[in-house]
Write a protein that holds these residues in place. Structure first.
Motif, PDB file in Angstrom:
ATOM      1  N   ILE A 163       0.859  -1.195   0.000  1.00 21.21           N
ATOM      2  CA  ILE A 163       0.000   0.000   0.000  1.00 21.21           C
ATOM      3  C   ILE A 163       0.896   1.246   0.000  1.00 21.21           C
ATOM      4  CG2 ILE A 163      -1.835   1.225   1.243  1.00 21.21           C
ATOM      5  CD1 ILE A 163      -2.469  -1.513   2.613  1.00 21.21           C
ATOM      6  N   SER A 164       0.608   2.157  -0.911  1.00 22.43           N
ATOM      7  CA  SER A 164       1.470   3.337  -1.036  1.00 22.43           C
ATOM      8  C   SER A 164       1.315   4.257   0.181  1.00 22.43           C
ATOM      9  CB  SER A 164       1.095   4.106  -2.303  1.00 22.43           C
ATOM     10  OG  SER A 164      -0.171   4.716  -2.122  1.00 22.43           O
ATOM     11  N   ASP A 165       2.338   5.099   0.419  1.00 28.69           N
ATOM     12  CA  ASP A 165       2.286   6.058   1.538  1.00 28.69           C
ATOM     13  C   ASP A 165       1.083   6.979   1.399  1.00 28.69           C
ATOM     14  OD1 ASP A 165       4.513   5.013   2.576  1.00 28.69           O
ATOM     15  OD2 ASP A 165       5.882   6.606   1.871  1.00 28.69           O
ATOM     16  N   GLU A 166       0.724   7.233   0.153  1.00 26.59           N
ATOM     17  CA  GLU A 166      -0.390   8.135  -0.110  1.00 26.59           C
ATOM     18  C   GLU A 166      -1.738   7.510   0.296  1.00 26.59           C
ATOM     19  OE1 GLU A 166      -0.389   9.056  -4.248  1.00 26.59           O
ATOM     20  OE2 GLU A 166      -2.115  10.377  -4.010  1.00 26.59           O
ATOM     21  N   ASP A 167      -1.875   6.205  -0.014  1.00 24.15           N
ATOM     22  CA  ASP A 167      -3.144   5.517   0.300  1.00 24.15           C
ATOM     23  C   ASP A 167      -3.258   5.121   1.770  1.00 24.15           C
ATOM     24  OD1 ASP A 167      -3.855   5.743  -2.295  1.00 24.15           O
ATOM     25  OD2 ASP A 167      -3.626   3.625  -2.814  1.00 24.15           O
ATOM     26  N   LEU A 168      -2.117   4.799   2.373  1.00 25.98           N
ATOM     27  CA  LEU A 168      -2.121   4.195   3.712  1.00 25.98           C
ATOM     28  C   LEU A 168      -2.992   4.920   4.746  1.00 25.98           C
ATOM     29  CD1 LEU A 168      -1.002   1.720   5.133  1.00 25.98           C
ATOM     30  CD2 LEU A 168       1.000   3.075   5.778  1.00 25.98           C
ATOM     31  N   PRO A 169      -2.938   6.276   4.830  1.00 30.38           N
ATOM     32  CA  PRO A 169      -3.762   6.917   5.865  1.00 30.38           C
ATOM     33  C   PRO A 169      -5.265   6.786   5.606  1.00 30.38           C
ATOM     34  CG  PRO A 169      -2.175   8.464   4.901  1.00 30.38           C
ATOM     35  CD  PRO A 169      -2.167   7.256   4.048  1.00 30.38           C
ATOM     36  N   HIS A 170      -5.653   6.354   4.400  1.00 30.28           N
ATOM     37  CA  HIS A 170      -7.077   6.361   4.054  1.00 30.28           C
ATOM     38  C   HIS A 170      -7.731   4.992   4.032  1.00 30.28           C
ATOM     39  CE1 HIS A 170      -6.472  10.498   3.102  1.00 30.28           C
ATOM     40  NE2 HIS A 170      -5.511  10.180   2.249  1.00 30.28           N
ATOM     41  N   ILE A 171      -6.927   3.922   4.179  1.00 31.40           N
ATOM     42  CA  ILE A 171      -7.507   2.588   3.929  1.00 31.40           C
ATOM     43  C   ILE A 171      -8.636   2.221   4.892  1.00 31.40           C
ATOM     44  CG2 ILE A 171      -5.445   1.655   2.797  1.00 31.40           C
ATOM     45  CD1 ILE A 171      -4.940   0.073   5.412  1.00 31.40           C
ATOM     46  N   TRP A 172      -8.700   2.856   6.071  1.00 30.91           N
ATOM     47  CA  TRP A 172      -9.774   2.534   7.030  1.00 30.91           C
ATOM     48  C   TRP A 172     -10.980   3.436   6.820  1.00 30.91           C
ATOM     49  CZ3 TRP A 172      -8.326  -1.848   9.160  1.00 30.91           C
ATOM     50  CH2 TRP A 172      -6.961  -2.090   9.349  1.00 30.91           C
ATOM     51  N   ASP A 173     -10.875   4.384   5.900  1.00 29.23           N
ATOM     52  CA  ASP A 173     -11.986   5.312   5.687  1.00 29.23           C
ATOM     53  C   ASP A 173     -13.114   4.632   4.920  1.00 29.23           C
ATOM     54  OD1 ASP A 173     -10.353   7.184   6.790  1.00 29.23           O
ATOM     55  OD2 ASP A 173      -9.930   8.265   4.920  1.00 29.23           O
ATOM     56  N   VAL A 174     -14.334   4.926   5.351  1.00 29.40           N
ATOM     57  CA  VAL A 174     -15.499   4.415   4.636  1.00 29.40           C
ATOM     58  C   VAL A 174     -15.474   4.972   3.211  1.00 29.40           C
ATOM     59  CG1 VAL A 174     -18.019   4.492   4.591  1.00 29.40           C
ATOM     60  CG2 VAL A 174     -16.814   4.293   6.762  1.00 29.40           C
ATOM     61  N   TYR A 175     -15.669   4.093   2.249  1.00 33.15           N
ATOM     62  CA  TYR A 175     -15.704   4.431   0.820  1.00 33.15           C
ATOM     63  C   TYR A 175     -14.362   4.811   0.209  1.00 33.15           C
ATOM     64  CZ  TYR A 175     -20.714   4.083   1.287  1.00 33.15           C
ATOM     65  OH  TYR A 175     -21.970   3.600   1.542  1.00 33.15           O
ATOM     66  N   PHE A 176     -13.249   4.568   0.918  1.00 33.85           N
ATOM     67  CA  PHE A 176     -11.964   4.746   0.225  1.00 33.85           C
ATOM     68  C   PHE A 176     -11.627   3.444  -0.492  1.00 33.85           C
ATOM     69  CE2 PHE A 176      -7.495   3.888  -0.268  1.00 33.85           C
ATOM     70  CZ  PHE A 176      -7.114   4.990  -0.998  1.00 33.85           C
ATOM     71  N   SER A 177     -11.352   3.552  -1.782  1.00 35.02           N
ATOM     72  CA  SER A 177     -10.926   2.380  -2.538  1.00 35.02           C
ATOM     73  C   SER A 177      -9.964   2.798  -3.628  1.00 35.02           C
ATOM     74  CB  SER A 177     -12.135   1.694  -3.173  1.00 35.02           C
ATOM     75  OG  SER A 177     -11.686   0.619  -3.973  1.00 35.02           O
ATOM     76  N   SER A 178      -8.919   1.990  -3.832  1.00 35.56           N
ATOM     77  CA  SER A 178      -7.999   2.270  -4.934  1.00 35.56           C
ATOM     78  C   SER A 178      -8.364   1.402  -6.137  1.00 35.56           C
ATOM     79  CB  SER A 178      -6.568   1.984  -4.490  1.00 35.56           C
ATOM     80  OG  SER A 178      -6.443   0.608  -4.185  1.00 35.56           O
ATOM     81  N   LYS A 179      -9.474   0.630  -5.979  1.00 40.84           N
ATOM     82  CA  LYS A 179      -9.839  -0.310  -7.049  1.00 40.84           C
ATOM     83  C   LYS A 179     -10.974   0.250  -7.886  1.00 40.84           C
ATOM     84  CE  LYS A 179      -8.714  -3.677  -3.644  1.00 40.84           C
ATOM     85  NZ  LYS A 179      -9.252  -4.603  -2.647  1.00 40.84           N
TER      86      LYS A 179
END
Ligand code: ATP
Ligand code: MG
Length: 250
Positions: A187-203
């Motif tokens: 997981i990139s440094d940019e995505d990491l702080p957001h992965i627990w957020d509701v509706y955050f997806s990199s897919k």
């Protein structure tokens, strides 16, 4: 001094949990009302589109064929809305946990057995390093299965060209620890702080509710979940579930 700092940190954590629980309870009751309002018109749409579809199929005209393809699009969108609603409700609904003393290895076995055929088809090997004498934990097996499944599906999706998923369990003070290690994208440094957020997806087709739901279920068990990751190497999700009666002592 160290004791004081630790006690303060525990207190803060308890406060945070209480606030979060309150917020989720509020969200849950709002969601229930909103879902009810949306669900009925959606199922009316669903039904009538199906009827239209059936009628048009009886006709041979060019117009009918064009309308049929438009209806297919509409039906697809309605289905998507229904899925989004279901996902949201799964996340937001308040659940009464049905707790039973269980061996977490058995729950993991079920989840991994379920995943194995699809994973091995995609070149993902699943291996288990389960502690033989794992302490039982007081858990809701159905809910926990959902949490584990979300983590395992993410691992699988992070290895589109194959790889390995290793699941370890071990006894630790006051509980059991489970590690889900994958050799995926990381997981990139940019995505990491957001992965627990509701509706955050990199897919492209992700809803972004998998991890928040997993975390919510684990926290309902008064457990914790954390992540370690390295881009290009892989990711490890570590879950802690308490086994002691005084669960807050962790
Ligand atoms: N094992 C993993 N490896 C790499 N990235 C991960 C992993 N697990 C989670 N992520 C990242 O965290 C994001 C959020 O995960 P989450 O499960 O909440 O949503 P999603 O998988 O995108 O969609 P959904 O689970 O709702 O279908 C993912 O989009 C991905 O960027
Ligand atoms: Mg997911």
């Amino acid at each position: 001094m160290v004791y004081f700092v630790k006690a303060l940190a525990k207190l803060r954590q308890a406060e945070r949990r209480a606030r979060e629980a309150e917020r989720l309870a509020y969200l849950g009751s709002l969601a229930g009302g909103l879902a009810h309002e949306i669900k009925n018109p959606l199922s009316t749409l669903h039904m009538n589109l199906q009827l239209l579809d059936e009628d048009l199929r009886k006709s041979e005209s060019k117009h009918a064929r064009r309308d049929l393809s438009r209806i297919a699009v509409l039906r697809g969108e309605v289905r998507r809305l229904e899925e989004v609603l279901e996902d949201f409700l799964r996340y937001a609904r308040r659940h009464q946990l049905e707790l039973k003393k269980q061996n977490v290895n058995d729950i993991l076995d079920e989840v991994l057995d379920f995943m194995t055929p699809e994973a091995s088809q995609g070149g993902v090997r699943i291996s288990r390093g389960f502690a033989p004498g794992l302490q039982s934990a007081l858990v809701d097996a159905g809910r926990l299965k959902q949490a584990f499944l979300n983590i395992v599906i993410n691992a699988r999706q992070a290895m589109p060209d194959g790889g390995e998923l290793i699941v370890h369990t071990r006894n630790v003070p006051n509980g059991v620890q489970i590690e889900f290690i994958d050799t995926g994208t990381g997981i990139s440094d940019e995505d990491l702080p957001h992965i627990w957020d509701v509706y955050f997806s990199s897919k492209q087709t992700g809803t972004g509710l998998g991890l928040p739901t997993a975390r919510r279920i684990i926290e309902e068990h008064e457990g914790t979940i954390r992540v370690d990751t390295e881009v290009g190497k892989g990711t490890c999700f570590t879950v802690f579930l308490p086994t002691k009666e005084s669960k807050n002592d962790t």
